[in-house]
Design a protein around this motif. Structure first.
Motif, PDB file in Angstrom:
ATOM      1  N   LEU B 115     -11.457   8.220   3.596  1.00 30.89           N
ATOM      2  CA  LEU B 115     -11.566   7.806   2.193  1.00 30.89           C
ATOM      3  C   LEU B 115     -12.929   7.165   1.981  1.00 30.89           C
ATOM      4  O   LEU B 115     -13.402   6.400   2.831  1.00 30.89           O
ATOM      5  CB  LEU B 115     -10.443   6.798   1.910  1.00 30.89           C
ATOM      6  CG  LEU B 115     -10.406   6.072   0.568  1.00 30.89           C
ATOM      7  CD1 LEU B 115      -8.956   5.720   0.216  1.00 30.89           C
ATOM      8  CD2 LEU B 115     -11.253   4.813   0.552  1.00 30.89           C
ATOM      9  N   SER B 116     -13.566   7.465   0.858  1.00 31.19           N
ATOM     10  CA  SER B 116     -14.861   6.856   0.556  1.00 31.19           C
ATOM     11  C   SER B 116     -14.730   5.850  -0.574  1.00 31.19           C
ATOM     12  O   SER B 116     -14.147   6.144  -1.616  1.00 31.19           O
ATOM     13  CB  SER B 116     -15.870   7.935   0.154  1.00 31.19           C
ATOM     14  OG  SER B 116     -17.038   7.329  -0.353  1.00 31.19           O
ATOM     15  N   PHE B 229       3.252   7.119  -4.008  1.00 31.99           N
ATOM     16  CA  PHE B 229       1.811   7.321  -3.873  1.00 31.99           C
ATOM     17  C   PHE B 229       1.544   8.265  -2.715  1.00 31.99           C
ATOM     18  O   PHE B 229       1.949   7.986  -1.594  1.00 31.99           O
ATOM     19  CB  PHE B 229       1.118   5.975  -3.639  1.00 31.99           C
ATOM     20  CG  PHE B 229       1.724   4.880  -4.462  1.00 31.99           C
ATOM     21  CD1 PHE B 229       1.592   4.889  -5.844  1.00 31.99           C
ATOM     22  CD2 PHE B 229       2.452   3.860  -3.862  1.00 31.99           C
ATOM     23  CE1 PHE B 229       2.176   3.896  -6.614  1.00 31.99           C
ATOM     24  CE2 PHE B 229       3.044   2.864  -4.625  1.00 31.99           C
ATOM     25  CZ  PHE B 229       2.906   2.870  -6.001  1.00 31.99           C
ATOM     26  N   LYS B 230       0.889   9.370  -3.016  1.00 28.30           N
ATOM     27  CA  LYS B 230       0.579  10.349  -1.979  1.00 28.30           C
ATOM     28  C   LYS B 230      -0.916  10.615  -2.041  1.00 28.30           C
ATOM     29  O   LYS B 230      -1.421  11.091  -3.054  1.00 28.30           O
ATOM     30  CB  LYS B 230       1.384  11.636  -2.218  1.00 28.30           C
ATOM     31  CG  LYS B 230       1.265  12.642  -1.088  1.00 28.30           C
ATOM     32  CD  LYS B 230       2.271  13.782  -1.248  1.00 28.30           C
ATOM     33  CE  LYS B 230       1.891  14.679  -2.402  1.00 28.30           C
ATOM     34  NZ  LYS B 230       2.803  15.817  -2.582  1.00 28.30           N
ATOM     35  N   ALA B 231      -1.628  10.300  -0.958  1.00 31.72           N
ATOM     36  CA  ALA B 231      -3.077  10.503  -0.947  1.00 31.72           C
ATOM     37  C   ALA B 231      -3.392  11.996  -0.978  1.00 31.72           C
ATOM     38  O   ALA B 231      -2.637  12.810  -0.446  1.00 31.72           O
ATOM     39  CB  ALA B 231      -3.682   9.838   0.292  1.00 31.72           C
ATOM     40  N   LYS B 232      -4.508  12.344  -1.590  1.00 33.27           N
ATOM     41  CA  LYS B 232      -4.937  13.750  -1.726  1.00 33.27           C
ATOM     42  C   LYS B 232      -5.068  14.450  -0.373  1.00 33.27           C
ATOM     43  O   LYS B 232      -5.425  13.816   0.612  1.00 33.27           O
ATOM     44  CB  LYS B 232      -6.317  13.790  -2.392  1.00 33.27           C
ATOM     45  CG  LYS B 232      -6.314  13.359  -3.833  1.00 33.27           C
ATOM     46  CD  LYS B 232      -7.689  13.621  -4.430  1.00 33.27           C
ATOM     47  CE  LYS B 232      -7.678  13.390  -5.928  1.00 33.27           C
ATOM     48  NZ  LYS B 232      -8.909  13.891  -6.570  1.00 33.27           N
ATOM     49  N   PRO B 233      -4.855  15.765  -0.333  1.00 33.33           N
ATOM     50  CA  PRO B 233      -4.950  16.463   0.962  1.00 33.33           C
ATOM     51  C   PRO B 233      -6.368  16.521   1.535  1.00 33.33           C
ATOM     52  O   PRO B 233      -6.535  16.612   2.752  1.00 33.33           O
ATOM     53  CB  PRO B 233      -4.439  17.872   0.639  1.00 33.33           C
ATOM     54  CG  PRO B 233      -4.645  18.035  -0.832  1.00 33.33           C
ATOM     55  CD  PRO B 233      -4.444  16.669  -1.417  1.00 33.33           C
ATOM     56  N   GLN B 234      -7.399  16.482   0.672  1.00 34.49           N
ATOM     57  CA  GLN B 234      -8.778  16.740   1.133  1.00 34.49           C
ATOM     58  C   GLN B 234      -9.265  15.811   2.249  1.00 34.49           C
ATOM     59  O   GLN B 234     -10.137  16.186   3.013  1.00 34.49           O
ATOM     60  CB  GLN B 234      -9.776  16.632  -0.032  1.00 34.49           C
ATOM     61  CG  GLN B 234      -9.782  17.818  -0.976  1.00 34.49           C
ATOM     62  CD  GLN B 234      -8.763  17.697  -2.093  1.00 34.49           C
ATOM     63  OE1 GLN B 234      -7.837  16.911  -2.001  1.00 34.49           O
ATOM     64  NE2 GLN B 234      -8.907  18.483  -3.134  1.00 34.49           N
ATOM     65  N   GLY B 235      -8.730  14.595   2.319  1.00 33.96           N
ATOM     66  CA  GLY B 235      -9.211  13.647   3.333  1.00 33.96           C
ATOM     67  C   GLY B 235      -8.463  13.721   4.657  1.00 33.96           C
ATOM     68  O   GLY B 235      -8.763  12.974   5.581  1.00 33.96           O
ATOM     69  N   LEU B 236      -7.477  14.619   4.752  1.00 33.80           N
ATOM     70  CA  LEU B 236      -6.573  14.610   5.907  1.00 33.80           C
ATOM     71  C   LEU B 236      -6.987  15.607   6.995  1.00 33.80           C
ATOM     72  O   LEU B 236      -7.291  16.767   6.695  1.00 33.80           O
ATOM     73  CB  LEU B 236      -5.146  14.927   5.435  1.00 33.80           C
ATOM     74  CG  LEU B 236      -4.041  14.886   6.498  1.00 33.80           C
ATOM     75  CD1 LEU B 236      -3.946  13.518   7.174  1.00 33.80           C
ATOM     76  CD2 LEU B 236      -2.688  15.240   5.886  1.00 33.80           C
ATOM     77  N   TYR B 237      -6.983  15.126   8.228  1.00 36.36           N
ATOM     78  CA  TYR B 237      -7.340  15.938   9.397  1.00 36.36           C
ATOM     79  C   TYR B 237      -6.240  15.837  10.459  1.00 36.36           C
ATOM     80  O   TYR B 237      -5.902  14.730  10.881  1.00 36.36           O
ATOM     81  CB  TYR B 237      -8.636  15.415  10.038  1.00 36.36           C
ATOM     82  CG  TYR B 237      -9.851  15.572   9.165  1.00 36.36           C
ATOM     83  CD1 TYR B 237     -10.776  16.576   9.417  1.00 36.36           C
ATOM     84  CD2 TYR B 237     -10.064  14.727   8.073  1.00 36.36           C
ATOM     85  CE1 TYR B 237     -11.887  16.739   8.606  1.00 36.36           C
ATOM     86  CE2 TYR B 237     -11.183  14.886   7.256  1.00 36.36           C
ATOM     87  CZ  TYR B 237     -12.084  15.890   7.529  1.00 36.36           C
ATOM     88  OH  TYR B 237     -13.183  16.050   6.724  1.00 36.36           O
TER      89      TYR B 237
END
Lengths: 244, 244
Positions: B115-116, B229-237
């Protein structure tokens, strides 16, 4: 009329370069579309510090445009960003004097070229040239010195028999960290493909395929012997544009 | 038959997830197409350690497949990479025993979430969640402790009334560097959306919208009160898969 200067960052991966081209997705085209949403009754054309080719990135590219629309200068940033796709982002906006011109007022430009000597990474492929082998950094640093100063770069740019190919290069630094090599070039201007040809030539030296003397011979031939090595566009960044 | 185990890295940006779906571009689909070029007379299906959703990245995902084809184990890497698109890359290949299974033999998995807190970057948008605001790292670290150990994570995963939602989380580290926050999670297994819900909940704590006690209440409700609350997929590895 108000003249607005913008600093813009873009991921060049999915663009057919900066300059507008009929039906193709370009950075200029997307920015003009965004501005058109704000200034609907004007036909606004933006002027950049220079073009970048397909797949080349911009970190602090500069453009300006003229508009009748009055807005606080910082609000342009927010308004344009609202309409831009996620691979272009306005970093800052300014109201400038009529005699400012993104291209003609620029005094220096800085380009970076990124190369990886590490194993291939699918995450870096659009952002760092995946060279994948070791290079002789010391030999490249030594050879880089020949480019510093004022030279006729005809052998290191796209063929254009009528263009003035004399440019001054102030810096050419090569930095290696964790297998990633960054070439940093600062000059008073760069012809098309000039950074990619200089870096391409240096890579040949780093791979021990040619030596410094051979590179110097190409440079001094002033276009008679062309540098045949052109580094891929994916690693190239227009890093910053400088003004007085 | 030979059982081949591969470690694969992929940029999830342009995939509709890992698992094969009719007509959509998936990681499994592309890998199977590549293998089909090598084993033309076999219908090879690969088995991964688990699926990843659309836009989620894999760093050291693991899959295996069975083939009649004989080849030195390291040559599989080179052969498959030859036919893969540039956003998937096989890091290593091994000939393994028949009782090895990418999914059932896995003992631990490590996920990272990036996350930035910095200003938006068009270069990071597919790779780091562009949150763009400050978070209370200390509060998140403190709240993260509630997830450690064996819990019923029903409130923090996709709704599935029949699934076993009990998992053990061994580590949940939160590291901040230059405005980039990395959440590192290691557990014996993760249900669908589990990492994104845990990180999503922690972001809410970091933004002072809920507190640690509220997060604990959600966890202890064992699915009765869902984490919304579900964080966006783009940051997940999917960072790594561990075996005995």
């Amino acid at each position: 009329m108000n003249r607005i200067k913008c600093i813009v960052s873009y991921d060049g991966s999915k663009f057919h370069g900066f300059q507008v081209q009929n039906k193709l997705r370009t950075v200029q085209g997307e920015i003009q579309k965004a501005i058109h949403n704000i200034c609907k009754d004007e036909e606004i054309v933006i002027h950049a510090s220079g073009r970048t080719d397909a797949k080349v990135h911009g970190r602090k590219q500069v453009f300006h445009f003229d508009t009748k629309r009055d807005m606080p200068e910082k609000q342009w940033k927010r308004a344009i960003n609202h309409f831009l796709p996620n691979d272009i982002y306005i970093l800052d906006s300014f109201l400038v004097d009529d005699d400012f011109h993104s291209r003609y007022s620029a005094t220096k430009k800085e380009y970076h070229y990124l190369l990886s000597m590490n194993e291939y990474s699918p995450f870096e492929t659009n952002y760092i040239y995946q060279y994948g082998k070791s290079l002789d950094i010391k030999a490249m640093k030594e050879a880089a010195k020949i480019f510093i100063g004022e030279h006729n770069f005809a052998s290191f740019c796209a063929i254009d028999p009528y263009g003035n190919t004399i440019r001054t290069l102030y810096h050419l630094d090569i930095i290696e960290k964790n297998g990633i090599v960054t070439f940093k070039l600062i000059g008073n201007g760069f012809r098309r493909y000039m950074v990619r040809h200089i870096v391409g030539g240096l890579i040949q030296v780093g791979a021990h395929r040619i030596d410094k003397a051979k590179l110097e011979e190409l440079l001094e031939s002033k276009g008679e012997k062309k540098c045949l090595f052109k580094a891929k566009p994916q690693g190239l960044y227009l890093h910053e544009v400088f003004y007085e």
